[in-house]
Design a protein around this motif. Structure first.
Motif, PDB file in Angstrom:
ATOM      1  N   GLY A   1      -0.693   1.070  12.803  1.00 44.52           N
ATOM      2  CA  GLY A   1       0.295  -0.023  11.934  1.00 44.52           C
ATOM      3  C   GLY A   1      -0.544  -0.383  10.872  1.00 44.52           C
ATOM      4  O   GLY A   1       0.048  -1.289  10.191  1.00 44.52           O
ATOM      5  N   ALA A   2      -1.580   0.125  10.264  1.00 44.85           N
ATOM      6  CA  ALA A   2      -2.521  -0.263   9.221  1.00 44.85           C
ATOM      7  C   ALA A   2      -2.019   0.066   7.821  1.00 44.85           C
ATOM      8  O   ALA A   2      -1.487   1.295   7.421  1.00 44.85           O
ATOM      9  CB  ALA A   2      -3.814   0.614   9.094  1.00 44.85           C
ATOM     10  N   GLU A   3      -1.446  -0.842   7.206  1.00 43.08           N
ATOM     11  CA  GLU A   3      -0.928  -0.864   6.010  1.00 43.08           C
ATOM     12  C   GLU A   3      -1.849  -0.054   4.883  1.00 43.08           C
ATOM     13  O   GLU A   3      -1.164   0.582   3.835  1.00 43.08           O
ATOM     14  CB  GLU A   3      -0.656  -2.289   5.427  1.00 43.08           C
ATOM     15  CG  GLU A   3      -0.072  -2.251   4.185  1.00 43.08           C
ATOM     16  CD  GLU A   3       0.039  -3.671   3.609  1.00 43.08           C
ATOM     17  OE1 GLU A   3       0.570  -3.840   2.318  1.00 43.08           O
ATOM     18  OE2 GLU A   3       0.147  -4.610   4.210  1.00 43.08           O
ATOM     19  N   ARG A   4      -2.999  -0.226   4.984  1.00 47.05           N
ATOM     20  CA  ARG A   4      -4.024   0.579   4.049  1.00 47.05           C
ATOM     21  C   ARG A   4      -3.808   2.018   4.055  1.00 47.05           C
ATOM     22  O   ARG A   4      -3.803   2.691   3.138  1.00 47.05           O
ATOM     23  CB  ARG A   4      -5.315   0.109   3.948  1.00 47.05           C
ATOM     24  CG  ARG A   4      -6.034   0.467   5.405  1.00 47.05           C
ATOM     25  CD  ARG A   4      -7.189  -0.085   5.686  1.00 47.05           C
ATOM     26  NE  ARG A   4      -8.007   0.246   6.736  1.00 47.05           N
ATOM     27  CZ  ARG A   4      -9.288   0.193   7.147  1.00 47.05           C
ATOM     28  NH1 ARG A   4     -10.157  -0.760   6.421  1.00 47.05           N
ATOM     29  NH2 ARG A   4      -9.627   0.678   8.427  1.00 47.05           N
TER      30      ARG A   4
ATOM     31  N   VAL B   1       0.914   7.852   1.920  1.00 47.18           N
ATOM     32  CA  VAL B   1       2.276   8.392   1.253  1.00 47.18           C
ATOM     33  C   VAL B   1       1.856   8.852  -0.111  1.00 47.18           C
ATOM     34  O   VAL B   1       2.673   9.604  -0.739  1.00 47.18           O
ATOM     35  CB  VAL B   1       3.095   6.846   0.914  1.00 47.18           C
ATOM     36  CG1 VAL B   1       2.692   5.996  -0.047  1.00 47.18           C
ATOM     37  CG2 VAL B   1       4.593   7.364   0.706  1.00 47.18           C
ATOM     38  N   VAL B   2       0.805   8.519  -0.836  1.00 45.05           N
ATOM     39  CA  VAL B   2       0.470   8.911  -2.147  1.00 45.05           C
ATOM     40  C   VAL B   2      -0.053  10.372  -1.777  1.00 45.05           C
ATOM     41  O   VAL B   2       0.352  11.244  -2.619  1.00 45.05           O
ATOM     42  CB  VAL B   2      -0.981   8.042  -2.630  1.00 45.05           C
ATOM     43  CG1 VAL B   2      -1.599   8.838  -3.813  1.00 45.05           C
ATOM     44  CG2 VAL B   2      -0.289   6.800  -3.098  1.00 45.05           C
ATOM     45  N   ALA B   3      -0.722  10.574  -0.979  1.00 47.88           N
ATOM     46  CA  ALA B   3      -1.082  11.994  -0.569  1.00 47.88           C
ATOM     47  C   ALA B   3       0.281  13.011  -0.547  1.00 47.88           C
ATOM     48  O   ALA B   3       0.193  14.058  -0.729  1.00 47.88           O
ATOM     49  CB  ALA B   3      -1.944  11.988   0.807  1.00 47.88           C
ATOM     50  N   ALA B   4       1.116  12.348   0.287  1.00 52.27           N
ATOM     51  CA  ALA B   4       2.277  13.055   0.953  1.00 52.27           C
ATOM     52  C   ALA B   4       2.993  13.322  -0.601  1.00 52.27           C
ATOM     53  O   ALA B   4       3.719  14.501  -0.872  1.00 52.27           O
ATOM     54  CB  ALA B   4       3.224  12.464   1.525  1.00 52.27           C
ATOM     55  N   LEU B   5       3.208  12.301  -1.584  1.00 54.58           N
ATOM     56  CA  LEU B   5       3.939  12.607  -2.769  1.00 54.58           C
ATOM     57  C   LEU B   5       3.210  13.600  -3.608  1.00 54.58           C
ATOM     58  O   LEU B   5       3.985  14.570  -4.393  1.00 54.58           O
ATOM     59  CB  LEU B   5       3.916  11.384  -3.704  1.00 54.58           C
ATOM     60  CG  LEU B   5       5.107  10.330  -3.137  1.00 54.58           C
ATOM     61  CD1 LEU B   5       4.694   8.907  -3.537  1.00 54.58           C
ATOM     62  CD2 LEU B   5       6.395  10.680  -3.083  1.00 54.58           C
ATOM     63  N   ARG B   6       1.862  13.844  -3.633  1.00 58.68           N
ATOM     64  CA  ARG B   6       1.388  14.719  -4.486  1.00 58.68           C
ATOM     65  C   ARG B   6       1.533  16.262  -4.029  1.00 58.68           C
ATOM     66  O   ARG B   6       1.642  17.082  -4.889  1.00 58.68           O
ATOM     67  CB  ARG B   6      -0.091  14.711  -4.185  1.00 58.68           C
ATOM     68  CG  ARG B   6      -0.983  13.223  -4.914  1.00 58.68           C
ATOM     69  CD  ARG B   6      -2.363  13.281  -4.838  1.00 58.68           C
ATOM     70  NE  ARG B   6      -2.916  12.114  -5.328  1.00 58.68           N
ATOM     71  CZ  ARG B   6      -3.199  11.726  -6.684  1.00 58.68           C
ATOM     72  NH1 ARG B   6      -2.560  12.656  -7.735  1.00 58.68           N
ATOM     73  NH2 ARG B   6      -3.677  10.598  -7.056  1.00 58.68           N
TER      74      ARG B   6
ATOM     75  N   ASP C   1      -3.180   7.829  -8.699  1.00 60.07           N
ATOM     76  CA  ASP C   1      -4.684   7.793  -8.807  1.00 60.07           C
ATOM     77  C   ASP C   1      -5.118   6.248  -8.251  1.00 60.07           C
ATOM     78  O   ASP C   1      -6.167   6.236  -7.673  1.00 60.07           O
ATOM     79  CB  ASP C   1      -5.056   8.043 -10.411  1.00 60.07           C
ATOM     80  CG  ASP C   1      -4.714   9.245 -10.824  1.00 60.07           C
ATOM     81  OD1 ASP C   1      -4.348  10.301  -9.962  1.00 60.07           O
ATOM     82  OD2 ASP C   1      -4.599   9.594 -11.976  1.00 60.07           O
ATOM     83  N   GLU C   2      -4.475   5.277  -8.918  1.00 61.96           N
ATOM     84  CA  GLU C   2      -4.957   3.966  -8.575  1.00 61.96           C
ATOM     85  C   GLU C   2      -4.875   3.568  -7.122  1.00 61.96           C
ATOM     86  O   GLU C   2      -5.586   2.809  -6.309  1.00 61.96           O
ATOM     87  CB  GLU C   2      -4.299   3.130  -9.198  1.00 61.96           C
ATOM     88  CG  GLU C   2      -4.865   2.957 -10.721  1.00 61.96           C
ATOM     89  CD  GLU C   2      -3.579   2.191 -11.745  1.00 61.96           C
ATOM     90  OE1 GLU C   2      -2.798   1.673 -11.201  1.00 61.96           O
ATOM     91  OE2 GLU C   2      -3.760   2.366 -12.953  1.00 61.96           O
ATOM     92  N   LEU C   3      -3.467   4.184  -6.463  1.00 61.57           N
ATOM     93  CA  LEU C   3      -3.307   3.701  -4.990  1.00 61.57           C
ATOM     94  C   LEU C   3      -3.715   4.742  -4.040  1.00 61.57           C
ATOM     95  O   LEU C   3      -3.677   4.437  -2.824  1.00 61.57           O
ATOM     96  CB  LEU C   3      -1.664   3.561  -4.916  1.00 61.57           C
ATOM     97  CG  LEU C   3      -1.201   2.386  -5.923  1.00 61.57           C
ATOM     98  CD1 LEU C   3       0.400   2.604  -5.834  1.00 61.57           C
ATOM     99  CD2 LEU C   3      -1.480   1.083  -5.622  1.00 61.57           C
TER     100      LEU C   3
END
Length: 321
Positions: free
Chosen positions: A272-275, A281-286, A296-298
């Motif tokens: 359940g970790a938000e971090r 989700v950023v890695a998946a969008l990449r 890059d920031e998130l």
């Protein structure tokens, strides 16, 4: 009893050269044509989608005759807002427009979930209230839709209330699968168990829609990302930084997002970790070719020691691109 089976390591926490923590979970990435580009863990098992389902419920509210065509109100219906003064002002105005008050809301009193918003709120000596609860926009839309249909507004959260039955059917139809389990969300509303695969399909349909209620909700989120989340929130920053993206976070490490061409991702972090959800989700969008400063920031978070960076929270091997 449904028990969510843990997935592989998706995110790792490195401090001073030592990986001291890991986050496991499940991810699915769909290409624009709906085919599975990648799948990690078991995205077909049912999970509680938590607030990532709010945009789908907003579609149901529009289909049931939600009385406003103001996209800002639609965005708030799909929101887990941070609790800024602007959020509260807009929601209270929507309530008042139909002769409703904060006392009609059946979500519990709460403090703002945004860190800066909560600090300001408490500094001003304010206490928990229903309006400040992050789901109050959705609850306001539920009340107003019930009024429009002459359904009872008292007890509007009961699973057998006509509104909730309609919303459950809408979410199931958009995900292309039956609801596997029904629970109670933190705000008191019915909560639906669905697969990440189904949630990704629904987001893909919404993001690529060119008309109707799906398009309306997507456009509301795109035009008002600050209302869907809040200043500094990952969900807001992603929508602000990636043209046409729609995204929605949820409690217990759920995150879903989709592009205008229909490419979509959905994930669940087991602990359940938000971090970890943000990084994943950023890695998946990449994997869908998305790039830019927001990612890059998130996509990698700093680990601090004595106030200085000493490590990183980063995607683990299954998600590295």
């Amino acid at each position: 009893m449904i028990r969510i089976q843990p997935g592989p390591v998706l995110v790792e926490v490195e401090r001073s050269g030592v990986v001291e923590s890991v986050h496991t979970g499940h991810v699915i990435v769909l290409d624009a044509d709906g085919t599975v580009r990648s799948s990690t863990g078991d995205p077909d098992q049912p999970i509680f989608g938590r607030s990532s389902l709010k945009p789908l419920q907003a579609v149901g509210l529009l289909r049931a005759g939600h009385p406003s065509d103001d996209l800002s109100e639609v965005a708030l219906a799909a929101a887990s807002h941070s609790g800024s003064d602007e959020h509260l002002r807009r929601i209270e105005a929507a309530l008042n427009s139909d002769g409703l008050t904060e006392q009609d809301l059946e979500c519990p009193p709460d403090l703002p979930i945004g860190l800066a918003e909560r600090r300001k709120y408490l500094t001003e000596g304010r206490s928990e209230r229903r309006l400040a609860m992050n789901c109050s926009g959705k609850h306001t839309a539920m009340l107003r839709t019930s009024l429009r249909n002459r359904w009872p507004i008292s007890g509007y959260l009961a699973p057998d209330h006509p509104l909730q039955a309609h919303l459950a059917a809408t979410v199931a139809q958009l995900c292309g699968e039956p609801v596997a389990a029904t629970g109670v969300d933190g705000c008191g509303a019915p909560l639906f168990g669905l697969s990440l695969s189904g949630i990704a399909r629904a987001f893909s349909r919404m993001a690529s829609a060119t008309g109707g209620e799906l398009h309306t909700v997507a456009e509301a989120m795109r035009q008002y990302p600050d209302l869907v989340g809040g200043s500094g929130r990952a969900v807001t920053r992603l929508m602000q930084g990636v043209p046409g993206l729609i995204a929605k976070d949820g409690a217990e490490g759920v995150f879903a997002a989709a592009l205008p061409d229909g490419g979509a991702v959905a994930l669940k972090i087991d602990d359940g970790a938000e971090r970890a959800a943000q990084v994943a989700v950023v890695a998946a969008l990449r994997q869908l070719g998305v790039s830019g400063a927001a990612l890059d920031e998130l996509g990698v978070l700093e680990v601090l020691g004595g106030g200085s960076p000493v490590g990183r929270i980063r995607p683990a091997l299954p998600l590295r691109h």
